[in-house]
Scaffold this motif. Sequence first.
Motif, mmCIF file in Angstrom:
data_model
loop_
_atom_site.group_PDB
_atom_site.id
_atom_site.type_symbol
_atom_site.label_atom_id
_atom_site.label_comp_id
_atom_site.label_asym_id
_atom_site.label_seq_id
_atom_site.Cartn_x
_atom_site.Cartn_y
_atom_site.Cartn_z
ATOM 1 N N TRP A 5 0.678 -1.082 0.046
ATOM 2 C CA TRP A 5 0.238 0.040 -0.233
ATOM 3 C C TRP A 5 0.874 1.365 0.070
ATOM 4 C CZ3 TRP A 5 -0.311 3.641 4.010
ATOM 5 C CH2 TRP A 5 -1.394 4.575 3.649
ATOM 6 N N PHE A 6 2.017 1.034 0.791
ATOM 7 C CA PHE A 6 2.900 2.344 1.079
ATOM 8 C C PHE A 6 3.570 2.813 -0.345
ATOM 9 C CE2 PHE A 6 6.760 4.311 2.647
ATOM 10 C CZ PHE A 6 6.211 5.372 3.415
ATOM 11 N N VAL A 7 4.130 1.611 -1.093
ATOM 12 C CA VAL A 7 4.909 1.971 -2.004
ATOM 13 C C VAL A 7 4.586 2.992 -3.325
ATOM 14 C CG1 VAL A 7 6.247 1.184 -4.075
ATOM 15 C CG2 VAL A 7 6.755 0.224 -1.662
ATOM 16 N N PRO A 8 3.061 2.557 -3.572
ATOM 17 C CA PRO A 8 2.590 3.349 -4.631
ATOM 18 C C PRO A 8 2.296 4.823 -4.014
ATOM 19 C CG PRO A 8 1.396 1.482 -4.196
ATOM 20 C CD PRO A 8 2.425 1.496 -3.462
ATOM 21 N N VAL A 9 1.833 5.084 -2.898
ATOM 22 C CA VAL A 9 1.728 6.295 -2.252
ATOM 23 C C VAL A 9 2.956 7.100 -2.250
ATOM 24 C CG1 VAL A 9 1.317 7.585 -0.292
ATOM 25 C CG2 VAL A 9 -0.066 5.761 -0.975
ATOM 26 N N LEU A 10 4.037 6.515 -1.800
ATOM 27 C CA LEU A 10 5.278 6.982 -1.749
ATOM 28 C C LEU A 10 5.870 7.361 -3.129
ATOM 29 C CD1 LEU A 10 7.904 7.446 0.050
ATOM 30 C CD2 LEU A 10 8.788 5.446 -1.029
ATOM 31 N N LEU A 11 5.547 6.645 -4.245
ATOM 32 C CA LEU A 11 5.957 7.215 -5.549
ATOM 33 C C LEU A 11 5.182 8.419 -6.240
ATOM 34 C CD1 LEU A 11 6.206 3.793 -7.267
ATOM 35 C CD2 LEU A 11 8.211 5.195 -6.574
ATOM 36 N N SER A 12 3.818 8.490 -5.971
ATOM 37 C CA SER A 12 3.193 9.291 -6.440
ATOM 38 C C SER A 12 3.426 10.644 -5.722
ATOM 39 C CB SER A 12 1.406 9.023 -5.921
ATOM 40 O OG SER A 12 1.394 9.109 -4.836
ATOM 41 N N VAL A 13 4.095 10.565 -4.436
ATOM 42 C CA VAL A 13 4.710 11.739 -3.703
ATOM 43 C C VAL A 13 5.869 12.288 -4.419
ATOM 44 C CG1 VAL A 13 5.461 12.733 -1.401
ATOM 45 C CG2 VAL A 13 3.447 11.253 -1.467
ATOM 46 N N VAL A 14 6.628 11.233 -4.554
ATOM 47 C CA VAL A 14 7.894 11.702 -5.396
ATOM 48 C C VAL A 14 7.709 12.448 -6.654
ATOM 49 C CG1 VAL A 14 9.810 10.599 -6.514
ATOM 50 C CG2 VAL A 14 9.306 9.862 -4.238
ATOM 51 N N HIS A 15 6.680 11.766 -7.439
ATOM 52 C CA HIS A 15 6.332 12.113 -8.691
ATOM 53 C C HIS A 15 5.909 13.472 -8.721
ATOM 54 C CE1 HIS A 15 4.853 12.276 -12.806
ATOM 55 N NE2 HIS A 15 3.596 12.732 -12.129
ATOM 56 N N VAL A 16 4.848 13.882 -7.646
ATOM 57 C CA VAL A 16 4.482 15.220 -7.627
ATOM 58 C C VAL A 16 5.545 16.225 -7.000
ATOM 59 C CG1 VAL A 16 2.913 16.700 -6.157
ATOM 60 C CG2 VAL A 16 2.028 14.434 -7.274
ATOM 61 N N MET A 17 6.350 15.676 -6.176
ATOM 62 C CA MET A 17 7.434 16.881 -5.484
ATOM 63 C C MET A 17 8.544 17.221 -6.552
ATOM 64 S SD MET A 17 6.449 17.416 -2.644
ATOM 65 C CE MET A 17 7.939 18.212 -1.704
ATOM 66 N N ALA A 18 8.827 15.964 -7.201
ATOM 67 C CA ALA A 18 10.298 16.657 -7.738
ATOM 68 C C ALA A 18 10.416 16.042 -9.061
ATOM 69 C CB ALA A 18 11.364 16.150 -6.875
ATOM 70 N N SER A 19 9.359 15.785 -9.903
ATOM 71 C CA SER A 19 9.500 15.339 -11.182
ATOM 72 C C SER A 19 10.004 16.320 -12.167
ATOM 73 C CB SER A 19 8.103 15.013 -11.700
ATOM 74 O OG SER A 19 8.404 14.802 -13.093
ATOM 75 N N TYR A 20 9.778 17.531 -11.749
ATOM 76 C CA TYR A 20 10.149 18.591 -12.818
ATOM 77 C C TYR A 20 10.559 19.647 -12.231
ATOM 78 C CZ TYR A 20 10.750 21.680 -16.708
ATOM 79 O OH TYR A 20 11.529 22.451 -17.702
ATOM 80 N N ASN A 21 11.501 20.749 -12.413
ATOM 81 C CA ASN A 21 11.751 21.848 -11.744
ATOM 82 C C ASN A 21 12.728 22.666 -12.678
ATOM 83 O OD1 ASN A 21 12.269 23.760 -9.720
ATOM 84 N ND2 ASN A 21 13.567 22.581 -8.588
ATOM 85 N N GLU A 22 12.376 24.032 -12.853
ATOM 86 C CA GLU A 22 13.339 24.676 -13.612
ATOM 87 C C GLU A 22 13.887 26.144 -13.285
ATOM 88 O OE1 GLU A 22 11.190 25.018 -17.297
ATOM 89 O OE2 GLU A 22 10.087 26.761 -16.636
#
Lengths: 622, 648
Positions: A5-22
């Motif tokens: 349960w935890f892993v997908p949540v973690l992944l989605s958080v990572v995705h939202v947090m630092a997927s792209y930045n300029e």
Amino acid sequence: MLVNWFVPVLLSVVHVMASYNETLYLKPLPRNKLMASWDFDIESNPKKIEFHNESISAVKSSQSEDHFADFPRALGPIIQSTNTRELHIRFTQGWWDSESWGKLPKDGLRSGGTGVELWAIIEAGDIQAARKSWNKLTNSLSGFFCASLNFIDDSITTFPQHQSQQQQQHAHVQPLLSTNRLYLLRASLPSEPICTENLTPYLKLLPSRGKAGISSLLEGHKVFDSLWHGMSIDIESKCVDGNFCSFSMHQSVNSIVDVIKSMNKKENGGIPRPTPGEELRCDPKKINNIWQCFPLNDPTELTWELGDLLGRKIKGPALTGTNYPISNVIIDVDKEFWKVRVSKFKNSPENEGEVIITRHEITPQEEGRIHFTIDEACEYDFMFETSDSEKTSSIEQPPLKVSRSLSGYSQGQGGFRISFKNPSDEKIKFVYFEVLPWYMRLYFNTMSMEITSESSSSSSSNSGKISESDFIKSRYYKPAIDRKRPSHLELTIELPPHTTMTLNYQFDKSLLLYAEYPPDANHGFAIEPAVITVLDLNTGESAYQLRTTSLLVTLPTPDFSMPYNVIILTSTVMALVFGSVFNLLIRRVVTEEELEKLASKSKLSLIVGNIKSKINSLTKKK
Amino acid sequence: MALAETFSRKIHKLGIIPKLVKFLPIFSLLLAFASVGWLLVLPIEGQYRRTYISENALMPAQANSYFRESEWNIVRGYRQEVKDFAHWNQSARNSMVASWLQDIGLKTAVDAEFGTLYAVMNAPRGDHTESVVVAVPWMTSDMQYNEGGVALAVALTRYFSKLSIWSKNIILVFPENGHLPLRKWVEGYHTSLDFLTAGSIDAAIVMEFGGSSDYFEFYEIEYEGINGQLPNLDLMNTANLIGYHEGLKYSIHGTKVDDNSYFLRLRTLIRGIIKLTLTGLINPGTVSGCESFSGWQIQAITIKARGTQGAPDITQFGRIVDSTLRSVNNLLERFHQSFFFYLMLSPQYFVSIGTYLPSACLIAVSFALSSLGCVLNSGIELDIGSILSWFTGIETACYVLSVILPYAVSKTSKASYSGNTFSGTLGSSSADTSDSTTFTDELQASTFILYFFTLLTVFVSVIPFFNKTNRKFIKLSKNTTFSLLAFALFYIAMLIFALLTVHFTLALSIGLLALPMTWIQPIAKDIGQFRIPSVGSHATKKEDPISKIVMFVDSHKSTLKICLCLFTSSPFFIIYIVGNYFGTENNDGALLLMRGLLTSWDQLQCWTWFVVILGWFPAWVSCGIVCAIGDLEQLPLKDEVDKKKKNE
């Protein structure tokens, strides 16, 4: 269950947090120059990746799209199929004026030397396999970036020693299979011009495709009409747990823009027409009349907009619908002398034009730096107003000055002269990395060293091994093999404060095979820039990196019309030899008397005799 | 084959070869005439070619130069300042100009040896590997303050910095004069300058605009380098084509572009030959600045503004430099097309190496033939052993001289060499005065050497008078005498052949000037021929005093001729004459030339001295020895003896 349960949540958080930045970083420099750097950080989602084996069929279809997220999908398979764990590409053009501009952006760790530079960490079972993957990688990237990366072959590829040692010590990546090793391969193409055609594929790697965000400022014609510019791509794989890896990519574009030249270009269209007499800016202290004018320097009281220099405005944030700042702007100015205003524009359909909605001054938050976030879906522009453009925020001088030049003038041989100057008050330790093509045959016995110290102003030159080892702490040298391997030199040097060290060594230029000479007009053979990595004295990590300029070597070039002459001459000689030998073989040997007798009987001599006798009879008659 | 065989049989039958051998001295002389004749033919219409641009990438005069209008005001502004600090010393002048250049955005540095200021304008986005030099000596070659030149250079740089088209860096150099300071800078750039270099130099333009006039009449281009090196013809043509499009008049060696007659072309040709031979040797006089770049694969020309009254203005002069630099900037390769060996007949006409080379070939063959004549006509057997021992001895002595003399000159001048002849007119720092004392010291040493060797020449030339046939001590055998003479001539022939392509004008000049050496043997024949009949009539005319005197004069007429031949072919005599021709009332040209010869290797790497002392001089010394202590009486050839017998 919990883990699942935890892993997908973690992944989605990572995705939202630092997927792209300029981030766009702007810093006015003295003499009305502007440093502009664009930085883009992209990260893919972690995923289990496997060592790619050629014998086992191609990339599995299960490597689904969502793995890459904003990471460019075109690049992913190339990296995976060549087992590349890290990839670094540098495109650079121009000469960095460290005297006026100070340190290279990001301590030079993201800048390259003139031309294209490429290095990668490749996982492979052995060195042959690594070379094979490297070859595949460079050829794939060649099509990708419109650069002649396909010219990278064994004859210019090296395995940097110091860099790979550092890599192992700090262990950013580990091989996926325990039987494999990681190989660091490096090559550079110093005569590759960098231009707009390299920018287009570069922008396509971004999720905004250069249509929005700070990348919308990147217009080829403006970015490349600079004094110096560089582009870089760094891809690293970060493995959390064994094979559970994500790719992180850092892209950056750095450019030094000449403000006055750009403004003139906008006003006069780039033609350097003479200034009209009444607009001349003359020194009032000197004689100044309708005929005569002692020119003043460029104005220091200026107002300009970023859009004027770069030709475009920032078109809103790169991605919409995120709840964290994606597009950031950092402006580094001296707040006493500079004022920065931000303007927002919105296209209004009624007026068919742009309407300023707001224009307000932004104030520095910390240490004179202005942080600004682009968050609205409208066009942004920044206006810079200065009372004295010479007053910029502090410029840090690089810890080391290096110059490398060629000496000698003959077609057959030449020499290198490399000077290192430590202007600081502290001892400095650095690695000098130089790769020279195989057609330059180095003679290290000719290496001599001169040390000049500013404090004692004593100069000792080439005074034996003892003094040399005082400065050169370690050497690594791998000699070249013709057409197979370049010569590769790495020196670790320690330089006391305020000391200049000059190294000299000689080389011979070799003749190439005729097909190895470039077929087109060429300036000469470019020698790639040497890389100098200044090390942190405590940690041993790279603190600053700089490169020398590239060099041009003119090799002895044969006169290519010579084969024609040789063929002609040889044919002539052959014909002569054939004639005489043939003559000797078939001739009949007779005495002179016999010959005369025979000759008198020949038809020709009979005719001649007849004519003669007739003339004789005629003359006698008379 | 058969034809050749028939031919050779005929020759053999008719006995042509001995007859030809007898005429060898005449053939030799004819060839020497032919050599001069060849040169005279070159300026005839149809023998020369019109200059053209061979490298398409240059595209001269294609881009419009905007160095005009208000730029003129700026030139005037700078010139006013330059004029104001005419009497400052070098470092003050340089630091002022350096501050202007830094304001424009250039990096500047000073070359320590001569305090030469140089500045680099980096090409935007350039790869920093190639550069073009604009050299502006503070003193022009006519010893004028280069006001216009310096102001123009700064104004041009200011204008250049506004363009973003540069692909090559531009280096500005401000030496005190175009001679040693510039040369040492060029040398330093390739050997010792650090931190401010700008890659390999492709081309260089030396700019001279003396005085403070706004206008000039025409410009002159100088192009000769040392050691016979010339800049690529394309570079000169580029500058000239640009000048033509600007509507300017230009000239080389005093011939303007409009001047076009046979004699003017011939004059230009001859002036060019003399100038190229002497470049780097006489200072001042033949210094133009561009020769300082010789030897480093740099194409260099000097552009000088001439006259102060005329329609063309100073910005037009600037536009020539601007457009030429832009053309060179267009180049994708180094200069390699067009010609590197040529002789100019006028700014628009030239002859290339293939056309003029036969001239020097002919003279070399002339020497070779007279060498052959020496052996065949004097009825001797070639004595190779003694030739080798004698000639090696002479050559060794000359080698010692070649090293010792320049060393002695540089030693007497105490301080390190320096040839600043222009000091005194500009500035008055202590360095300048020490330069001038160095120069006079060198001159004094050269004076001594020149007079010593000229006296030696006279002495050696006079000895043949005392060369009695019946002298017993130190006497060369007849074989050795003529073998050595033949070898000396052969040596010159070889020297000319060796120099032919490298330094055509030097080879030709040596060939023409040493020509009297070839006449020694034919003249000496007269001694023999005179004496042979005199043996028979000796008894009858013994008592007649008048005929005795006549006889004496007659017999010494040949000796006198030989003396003259020796005297006129001596290198030191020639140095004396040629030098004086170029002398002015202030300067003794002969001494300057001698000094130039002795110091040019150290200072400029010009090897003319070695060619003279190791090539020409040993041959002359051999001739001198032959005439002084040789047995010049020649045996009558066999057929002559036979004829005489028949007659009797």
